[in-house]
Enzyme design. Structure first.
Site, PDB file in Angstrom:
ATOM      1  N   ARG A 189     -44.934  29.240 -19.584  1.00 51.30           N
ATOM      2  CA  ARG A 189     -45.836  28.985 -20.712  1.00 51.30           C
ATOM      3  C   ARG A 189     -45.442  29.808 -21.928  1.00 51.30           C
ATOM      4  O   ARG A 189     -45.543  29.333 -23.068  1.00 51.30           O
ATOM      5  CB  ARG A 189     -47.282  29.229 -20.281  1.00 51.30           C
ATOM      6  CG  ARG A 189     -47.795  28.090 -19.407  1.00 51.30           C
ATOM      7  CD  ARG A 189     -49.170  28.295 -18.856  1.00 51.30           C
ATOM      8  NE  ARG A 189     -49.635  27.068 -18.203  1.00 51.30           N
ATOM      9  CZ  ARG A 189     -50.664  26.986 -17.384  1.00 51.30           C
ATOM     10  NH1 ARG A 189     -51.383  28.069 -17.116  1.00 51.30           N
ATOM     11  NH2 ARG A 189     -51.004  25.826 -16.846  1.00 51.30           N
TER      12      ARG A 189
ATOM     13  N   TYR B 202     -47.353  19.630 -22.896  1.00 55.60           N
ATOM     14  CA  TYR B 202     -46.968  19.923 -21.507  1.00 55.60           C
ATOM     15  C   TYR B 202     -47.149  21.397 -21.165  1.00 55.60           C
ATOM     16  O   TYR B 202     -47.486  22.207 -22.009  1.00 55.60           O
ATOM     17  CB  TYR B 202     -45.578  19.403 -21.174  1.00 55.60           C
ATOM     18  CG  TYR B 202     -44.358  19.911 -21.915  1.00 55.60           C
ATOM     19  CD1 TYR B 202     -44.368  20.990 -22.766  1.00 55.60           C
ATOM     20  CD2 TYR B 202     -43.134  19.255 -21.720  1.00 55.60           C
ATOM     21  CE1 TYR B 202     -43.223  21.431 -23.406  1.00 55.60           C
ATOM     22  CE2 TYR B 202     -41.975  19.672 -22.355  1.00 55.60           C
ATOM     23  CZ  TYR B 202     -42.039  20.767 -23.200  1.00 55.60           C
ATOM     24  OH  TYR B 202     -40.888  21.194 -23.820  1.00 55.60           O
ATOM     25  N   GLU B 203     -46.967  21.700 -19.867  1.00 53.96           N
ATOM     26  CA  GLU B 203     -47.277  23.025 -19.303  1.00 53.96           C
ATOM     27  C   GLU B 203     -48.740  23.402 -19.547  1.00 53.96           C
ATOM     28  O   GLU B 203     -49.082  24.561 -19.753  1.00 53.96           O
ATOM     29  CB  GLU B 203     -46.349  24.103 -19.883  1.00 53.96           C
ATOM     30  CG  GLU B 203     -44.916  24.016 -19.410  1.00 53.96           C
ATOM     31  CD  GLU B 203     -44.730  24.361 -17.948  1.00 53.96           C
ATOM     32  OE1 GLU B 203     -45.650  24.963 -17.351  1.00 53.96           O
ATOM     33  OE2 GLU B 203     -43.676  24.033 -17.383  1.00 53.96           O
ATOM     34  N   GLY B 204     -49.612  22.412 -19.511  1.00 54.39           N
ATOM     35  CA  GLY B 204     -51.026  22.630 -19.773  1.00 54.39           C
ATOM     36  C   GLY B 204     -51.322  22.434 -21.239  1.00 54.39           C
ATOM     37  O   GLY B 204     -50.839  23.193 -22.083  1.00 54.39           O
TER      38      GLY B 204
END
Length: 592
Positions: free
Chosen positions: A297, A441-443
């Site tokens: 992240r 993406y990645e949350g």
């Protein structure tokens, strides 16, 4: 488009002058023997050459050609396999890897700078080694020695790649409802069955094998996220002697056709009774995955920063060369028909905003990377615990705020080009398209904001937040009068954030909607305040050396711009947080 040039001078300023990272390395036994200021400088210098010379030339052509899928096999754009081989041969896949298995062993604060250069040069390309590094991190931290010895050396060398398979068609942020199953076998392996989507680098032609880390559930797993396990599933099975064996029952069903990062293969992956091995213990998959997630992240935040930097480099060159109109105060160059657009106030506003956000973001991402290094290598339990809690607090801010600011920055870069920014040949529109995914993406950034507020701030009772706030207060309390122009507004920002935090913790006790209603604006105030702290630190260093040339004068001027024109944004955001959740629920679903 301007040729990419790695911002090495600014990186050295952050690392050596502002944070004095060599002092931190000397205190951390795992780093003291592998890196010093001279070694780090050499690594970054070489990375700058590779990224500018090998990767950047493929950025536009990769976007135009994209990846292709035929009969289950993915082909990357022309030049990518050769570039990956050159990149891997230079040891760049394993910059932060464990030296025991062939990694370079550099601290995260150095690999973060390398990541920035790679992604500025070619974000699509950079995703392949990023996913490999992330998979290696989880394997090294959680897998058995047998699995580590079997897979890590070839992954670090770039002979094999890695991917992480989390998302399913019905399950995105809510991983607790995944359906992929893992059936134990008599030989200790597992049969993995299920479909994963949005898998970056799930298939490609860059390496001879791809090692997938797959989240799945055992037959007797408890419901929800507590029942998730992690499995290592190679594309090609590996024989006892390390040679490649039969192809595993892993196939790429298709690739996505995307808005940006078109040279990065985003795959639908089918696991049809694939052979895999468990990583860590049953039902411990999320813990193993989150070992990687803090690094990844932060890495996505750095991707945003990277694109903002590339956009700024293009925009400043264009603004100096493009002539249109006259300066408001009169002609700057009477020998020409018009002045360069950099004389115009609005163009300067956009350029300074880009510069302030990029350089503030570089300092902040480096600061978070230093906390990751401390958490990993410190032998003092209290120091390690504080760093771990700071990482938990700051990771969602780094991912979301850096990428939000990056979209603003890339849009400013496009705007400076005017109509030329809207056409492909100048490259600015690609940067915006590529940047947009970093907020998703990645949350998603909304999920990051909710994680910050609900879990890291409210969930810790404000304890995690206090670490950061107390550090800033320690700085402001010890600052001398020469820093007043930076310290005083920083104090106001911290006081604003402190009051918001206390109010939100109390309001959330009475109404569960409050956390989600305030989360995005709260994260933004946190981010602007964190950047203000970074800029105050940079201003302190620049003030001490302002007689040494334009570089330090530029730092001071940019710091003053940040405090005068960007930090005041927190006041409207704070007002939105204070308004609470009530206005969000005035309409029934049918009234939207």
């Amino acid at each position: 488009m301007a040729d990419y040039k790695a911002p090495l001078r600014d990186m050295r300023f952050i690392l050596n002058e502002v944070f004095e990272v060599s002092k931190l390395w000397a205190e951390l036994p795992g780093l003291a023997e592998v890196v010093d200021e001279e070694t780090a400088a050499a690594v970054l210098e070489e990375a700058g050459k590779v990224t500018a010379g090998v990767l950047a030339p493929l950025n536009r052509t990769g976007d135009e050609e994209g990846c292709s899928w035929t009969a289950g096999e993915v082909k990357t754009p022309a030049g990518f396999p050769e570039a990956y081989r050159a990149y891997a041969d230079g040891g760049w896949v394993s910059v932060g890897g464990d030296p025991v298995f062939g990694g370079m062993g550099m601290p995260k604060v150095i690999s973060a700078q390398v990541e920035e250069m790679v992604n500025s040069a070619n974000l699509s390309f950079g995703l392949y080694p990023m996913l490999t590094a992330g998979a290696c991190l989880s394997i090294n931290a959680h897998a058995s020695e047998e699995l580590k010895e079997k897979y890590l050396p070839n992954m670090y060398s770039g002979e094999w790649a890695g991917s992480m398979c989390l998302t399913e068609p019905h399950s995105g942020s809510d991983l607790g409802i995944i359906r992929t199953k893992a059936e134990p076998q008599a030989d200790g392996s597992y049969k993995i069955s299920g479909t994963k989507i949005f898998i970056t680098g799930g298939d490609h032609d860059l390496t001879e094998n791809i090692i997938h880390l797959v989240l799945a559930k055992l037959p007797d797993a408890p419901a929800g996220p507590k029942g998730i396990s992690l499995f290592l599933v190679p594309k090609k099975l590996v024989n006892a002697d390390g040679s490649l064996g039969d192809t595993n029952a892993v196939t790429c069903g298709s690739i996505e056709h995307k808005m940006g990062i078109k040279a990065s293969a985003t795959c639908v992956m089918n696991f049809d009774g694939s052979t895999g091995w468990i990583v860590d213990a049953p039902n411990k998959g999320l813990a193993a995955m989150f070992t990687m997630m803090n690094y990844e992240r932060l890495g996505v935040g750095i991707q945003g920063l990277s694109l903002g930097e590339r956009s700024y480099q293009n925009a400043i060159e264009y603004a100096r060369d493009r002539i249109q109109g006259r300066a408001p105060t009169g002609p700057v160059d009477k020998s020409k028909a018009a002045d360069p657009i950099i004389v115009h106030p609005d163009v300067r506003r956009m350029l300074l905003t880009m510069k302030a956000l990029n350089e503030g973001g570089r300092a902040f991402s480096s600061y978070v990377a230093m906390q990751l290094d401390t958490a990993k290598y410190s032998e003092d339990s209290a120091t390690r615990k504080r760093a771990e809690e700071l990482v938990a607090l700051l990771t969602p801010v780094a991912k979301a705020f850096l990428t939000d600011m990056a979209l603003e920055t890339t849009v400013h870069g496009q705007q400076i080009f005017g109509g030329h920014g809207f056409v492909r040949e100048w490259g600015q529109e690609q940067l915006i398209r590529d940047c947009r995914i970093t907020q998703i993406y990645e949350g998603t950034n909304g999920i990051q904001a909710l994680d910050l507020v609900a879990r890291k701030v409210i969930g810790s009772g404000g304890v995690f937040y206090k670490h950061f706030a107390e550090e800033i207060k320690g700085f402001t309390d010890s600052a001398d009068a020469s820093l007043a122009e930076f310290v005083e507004p920083l104090k106001v920002a911290v006081a604003t954030l402190e009051q918001m935090t206390a109010d939100l913790i109390e309001r959330a006790k009475l109404n569960p909607n409050e956390a989600g209603a305030a989360s995005v604006e709260y994260l933004q105030v946190f981010g602007y305040t964190a950047y203000a702290y970074m800029w105050a630190l940079m201003a302190r260093t620049a003030l001490a050396k302002q007689g040494d040339g334009d570089f330090y004068q530029s730092k001071l001027g940019t710091a003053r711009f940040y405090f005068a024109r960007i930090l005041p944004r927190i006041h409207s955001l704070a007002a939105a947080v204070k308004a609470g959740s009530e206005s969000l629920y005035l309409l029934d679903a049918s009234q939207f």
